[in-house]
Design an enzyme around this catalytic site. Structure first.
Site, PDB file in Angstrom:
ATOM      1  N   HIS A 139       0.823  -1.212   0.000  1.00  0.00           N
ATOM      2  CA  HIS A 139       0.000   0.000   0.000  1.00  0.00           C
ATOM      3  C   HIS A 139       0.862   1.270   0.000  1.00  0.00           C
ATOM      4  O   HIS A 139       1.987   1.267   0.479  1.00  0.00           O
ATOM      5  CB  HIS A 139      -0.886   0.041   1.249  1.00  0.00           C
ATOM      6  N   TYR A 199       2.709   1.361  13.605  1.00  0.00           N
ATOM      7  CA  TYR A 199       3.452   2.298  12.765  1.00  0.00           C
ATOM      8  C   TYR A 199       2.974   3.731  12.926  1.00  0.00           C
ATOM      9  O   TYR A 199       1.818   3.997  13.192  1.00  0.00           O
ATOM     10  CB  TYR A 199       3.428   1.874  11.296  1.00  0.00           C
TER      11      TYR A 199
END
Length: 183
Positions: free
Chosen positions: A62, A132
């Site tokens: 992605h 993240y």
């Protein structure tokens, strides 16, 4: 922290200094000053994300496009994953090349993936909690992606692809040659 530059310009593997004693351990996982000095520019993180996945789950590849492009600092809080970044910057000398790194709760390594890269990971342990930081907010209209098994990328996922668990959305992503441009 030890910053290890990869073959992909701007991507770094980060090994923290871990201080252990009978109580457990302590480590600094992020320091804005050290990060900016080593990476060469200041990255202002604005969003944290976390996912929990089962063994064989492959998420990615992605990215976000245009003004919504994102840099990510990724790590594993529990379990083990193979993390992958693909350079999709058309002007880059390493366009279409990838870097992979084993991230685990045990090794505490982090991976910095700058803007202009597609990103994904596969869970190698029974379960994994993945964390993240992003330097830009998610924008649905700016989503981009690459199919995980693009033959031009030839990614070694270190896991039998026929045993992967992949979302319907990720199964129909385009190859790099047909993907939405990052800029």
């Amino acid at each position: 922290m030890n910053f290890i530059e990869t073959k992909l310009e701007g991507c770094f593997i980060i090994e923290p200094k871990i201080i252990q004693d009978e109580r457990g351990y302590f480590m600094e996982s992020f320091n804005e000053n050290t990060f900016a000095k080593t990476i060469g520019n200041k990255v202002h993180f604005v969003q944290d994300n976390q996912s929990y996945s089962l063994k064989g789950v492959l998420r990615g590849l992605h990215y976000q496009t245009g003004k919504h492009a994102q840099a990510k600092l990724v790590r594993v809080l529990q379990g083990e994953v193979l993390d992958v970044a693909v350079d999709i910057r058309p002007e880059s000398e390493t366009y279409g090349q990838y870097e992979s790194v084993l991230l685990s709760a045990e090794n505490q390594k982090q991976f910095f993936v700058p803007r202009g890269f597609a990103h994904g990971f596969i869970v190698l342990s029974e379960t994994a909690t993945f964390f993240y930081k992003c330097d830009n907010f998610y924008n649905k209209e700016s989503e981009g992606g690459l199919i995980y098994n693009d033959s031009s990328l030839n990614i070694d996922w270190q896991f039998p692809l026929e045993n992967c668990i992949i979302s319907e959305k990720d199964q129909v992503l385009p190859e790099l040659k047909n993907a939405k441009k990052v800029w």
